[in-house]
Design an enzyme around this catalytic site. Structure first.
Site, mmCIF file in Angstrom:
data_model
loop_
_atom_site.group_PDB
_atom_site.id
_atom_site.type_symbol
_atom_site.label_atom_id
_atom_site.label_comp_id
_atom_site.label_asym_id
_atom_site.label_seq_id
_atom_site.Cartn_x
_atom_site.Cartn_y
_atom_site.Cartn_z
ATOM 1 N N HIS A 64 52.713 -58.982 83.718
ATOM 2 C CA HIS A 64 53.634 -57.837 83.761
ATOM 3 C C HIS A 64 55.052 -58.408 83.743
ATOM 4 C CE1 HIS A 64 54.761 -53.779 85.625
ATOM 5 N NE2 HIS A 64 55.808 -54.511 85.965
ATOM 6 N N ASN A 76 60.785 -52.918 81.650
ATOM 7 C CA ASN A 76 59.620 -53.715 81.265
ATOM 8 C C ASN A 76 59.783 -54.203 79.828
ATOM 9 O OD1 ASN A 76 58.449 -51.468 83.219
ATOM 10 N ND2 ASN A 76 57.059 -53.207 83.270
ATOM 11 N N ASP A 111 56.112 -47.326 86.168
ATOM 12 C CA ASP A 111 57.219 -48.283 86.308
ATOM 13 C C ASP A 111 58.467 -47.738 85.614
ATOM 14 O OD1 ASP A 111 58.759 -50.627 86.615
ATOM 15 O OD2 ASP A 111 57.044 -51.916 86.316
ATOM 16 N N CYS A 142 62.132 -51.953 89.363
ATOM 17 C CA CYS A 142 61.810 -51.700 90.773
ATOM 18 C C CYS A 142 63.064 -51.216 91.495
ATOM 19 C CB CYS A 142 61.298 -52.985 91.431
ATOM 20 S SG CYS A 142 61.071 -52.789 93.207
HETATM 21 N N1 COA Z 1 52.106 -42.091 100.069
HETATM 22 C C1 COA Z 1 52.829 -41.033 100.493
HETATM 23 N N2 COA Z 1 53.455 -40.992 101.686
HETATM 24 C C2 COA Z 1 53.339 -42.085 102.464
HETATM 25 C C3 COA Z 1 52.595 -43.195 102.086
HETATM 26 C C4 COA Z 1 51.983 -43.178 100.829
HETATM 27 N N3 COA Z 1 51.279 -44.218 100.381
HETATM 28 N N4 COA Z 1 52.652 -44.108 103.066
HETATM 29 C C5 COA Z 1 53.407 -43.579 104.039
HETATM 30 N N5 COA Z 1 53.816 -42.348 103.686
HETATM 31 C C6 COA Z 1 54.661 -41.430 104.445
HETATM 32 C C7 COA Z 1 54.248 -41.301 105.874
HETATM 33 O O1 COA Z 1 53.275 -40.304 106.013
HETATM 34 C C8 COA Z 1 55.553 -40.924 106.548
HETATM 35 O O2 COA Z 1 55.847 -39.584 106.276
HETATM 36 P P1 COA Z 1 56.635 -38.672 107.338
HETATM 37 O O3 COA Z 1 57.998 -39.288 107.469
HETATM 38 O O4 COA Z 1 56.666 -37.336 106.685
HETATM 39 O O5 COA Z 1 55.833 -38.761 108.585
HETATM 40 C C9 COA Z 1 56.576 -41.758 105.769
HETATM 41 O O6 COA Z 1 55.980 -41.992 104.487
HETATM 42 C C10 COA Z 1 56.878 -43.092 106.432
HETATM 43 O O7 COA Z 1 55.649 -43.745 106.706
HETATM 44 P P2 COA Z 1 55.541 -45.232 107.277
HETATM 45 O O8 COA Z 1 54.115 -45.568 107.425
HETATM 46 O O9 COA Z 1 56.429 -45.350 108.498
HETATM 47 O O10 COA Z 1 56.094 -46.044 106.096
HETATM 48 P P3 COA Z 1 57.467 -46.844 105.927
HETATM 49 O O11 COA Z 1 58.650 -45.954 106.089
HETATM 50 O O12 COA Z 1 57.386 -48.087 106.729
HETATM 51 O O13 COA Z 1 57.350 -47.220 104.364
HETATM 52 C C11 COA Z 1 55.892 -47.560 102.487
HETATM 53 C C12 COA Z 1 56.282 -48.011 103.896
HETATM 54 C C13 COA Z 1 54.977 -48.620 101.950
HETATM 55 C C14 COA Z 1 55.198 -46.217 102.578
HETATM 56 C C15 COA Z 1 57.194 -47.424 101.623
HETATM 57 O O14 COA Z 1 57.982 -48.557 101.784
HETATM 58 C C16 COA Z 1 56.862 -47.226 100.167
HETATM 59 O O15 COA Z 1 56.386 -46.173 99.780
HETATM 60 N N6 COA Z 1 57.120 -48.251 99.334
HETATM 61 C C17 COA Z 1 56.788 -48.187 97.915
HETATM 62 C C18 COA Z 1 57.962 -48.635 97.110
HETATM 63 C C19 COA Z 1 57.663 -48.628 95.634
HETATM 64 O O16 COA Z 1 56.941 -47.799 95.122
HETATM 65 N N7 COA Z 1 58.275 -49.590 94.915
HETATM 66 C C20 COA Z 1 58.129 -49.715 93.501
HETATM 67 C C21 COA Z 1 56.790 -50.128 93.032
HETATM 68 S S1 COA Z 1 56.408 -51.808 93.297
HETATM 69 ZN ZN ZN Z 2 57.434 -53.696 87.005
#
Ligand code: COA
Ligand code: ZN
Length: 312
Positions: free
Chosen positions: A207, A249, A17, A240
């Site tokens: 949290h 945090n 975080d 975030c």
């Molecule tokens: N880890 C690594 N790469 C990931 C992944 C994961 N868990 N999930 C998806 N990807 C990759 C895909 O392989 C794709 O890669 P490419 O462009 O090279 O083909 C790309 O990310 C997009 O994938 P997609 O399934 O279309 O995801 P999206 O663009 O709709 O995004 C998430 C969805 C969930 C992956 C994205 O919003 C995310 O990572 N969010 C996390 C945010 C975060 O950490 N916030 C703070 C903590 S709460």
């Molecule tokens: Zn947090």
């Protein structure tokens, strides 16, 4: 293994975080050194990194290398945040002890953060649980449980409904997260009391973020209501990237100081935390919010001024 008795369990989230929101790239070797130092202090649980899209959170794109490089202290659970099935597969391959699945109570924040509706997130958790349980524990987090920066307050029923769905999916632990520090102590007492009817204290983590200065007050309100596990970040780092106005945090060393001052055992050494926290501005390139590291422990007294020593 000797277990240090603790009245309250403080879980360290700075490597995940804390660093996820930092603009400055922190070298993989520096992340590993930070985590190893936190392990040596004796945390029971450390959130190491997240397996998320590297486009979404570039600062944690080295999660696999970090997991591969850290020393694993027996007795510490090394956790990875995951949003979906791909994250679960990568976290298991990296030998994370625990997967922390996150979705938001607020639909708007879940879309902004995860590009999914809450229903899609839950469907993805349902797919993950069984295969993941073969190799790891699963914790599930309700983000924005105390309020959303886009939608405002979230109805208790919505949060309780997600908690029940998590329990139906047989997760090992549940976290209620105040993603942008919108909680207040009355609300915390009421919601935690309701959730503790469903989840035993040993499985529930709170949290809190200190965005509006209420982080420690909210911890105390939750503790007084029966909660025993709390996330905190060294130096008060954190936030975030997909929540406007997000800040750090609850600060680990400030929380440990509070606990020790009121007689709660944490099993953690405050001075070692302060010493480690001193390195953070160099790591992230700016001052950090924690207060006790700046002020020192309450009993680190200052020398009496010279002019007073010879008077009277
Ligand atoms: N880890 C690594 N790469 C990931 C992944 C994961 N868990 N999930 C998806 N990807 C990759 C895909 O392989 C794709 O890669 P490419 O462009 O090279 O083909 C790309 O990310 C997009 O994938 P997609 O399934 O279309 O995801 P999206 O663009 O709709 O995004 C998430 C969805 C969930 C992956 C994205 O919003 C995310 O990572 N969010 C996390 C945010 C975060 O950490 N916030 C703070 C903590 S709460
Ligand atoms: Zn947090």
């Amino acid at each position: 293994m000797t277990v240090t008795p603790a009245d309250i369990m403080i879980q360290e989230v700075a490597p995940r975080d804390g660093l996820q929101i930092e603009a400055k790239w922190v070298e993989t070797s520096e992340k590993i050194r930070l985590i190893n130092s936190l392990s040596a202090i004796g945390f029971s649980r450390i959130e190491v990194s997240s397996f998320v899209s590297s486009a979404a959170v570039p600062s944690l794109r080295d999660a696999a290398e970090v997991f591969a490089g850290i020393e694993r202290r027996p007795g510490t659970i090394y956790t990875a945040l995951i949003p979906n099935r791909k994250g679960a597969e990568l976290a298991l391959a990296a030998r994370a002890d625990e997967l922390n699945f996150v979705m938001s109570a607020s639909e708007t924040h879940n879309r902004a953060n995860m590009n999914m509706t809450p229903g899609q997130s839950l469907a993805s958790l349902a797919e993950i649980v069984k295969p993941a349980h073969a190799g790891a524990l699963i914790n599930a987090t309700v983000a924005t449980a105390f309020g959303c920066p886009f939608e405002g307050a979230q109805p208790f029923e919505r949060v309780l409904d997600i908690v029940k769905r998590y329990l139906d999916l047989d997760v090992d632990g549940i976290t209620l997260a105040d993603t942008t520090g919108m909680a207040n102590p009355n609300q915390v007492s009421q919601l935690v009391a309701e959730v503790l009817l469903l989840v035993p204290a040993g499985k529930l983590t709170l949290h809190f973020h200190n965005t509006r200065g209420l982080g420690l007050v909210n911890v105390l309100a939750a503790y007084d209501t029966g909660a025993r596990r709390f996330d905190a970040a060294l130096g008060g780092l954190g936030g975030c990237p997909f929540a406007p106005g997000a800040t750090g945090n609850v600060c680990t060393e400030d929380l440990v100081n509070l606990c020790h001052e009121i007689g709660l055992r944490t099993g953690l050494d405050l001075q070692r935390l302060i010493d480690l926290s001193f390195g953070l501005p160099g790591l992230v390139g700016h001052e950090v919010p924690g207060q006790v590291a700046k002020a020192g422990r309450p009993l680190d007294l200052h020398p009496i001024p010279e002019r007073l020593r010879h008077s009277g």
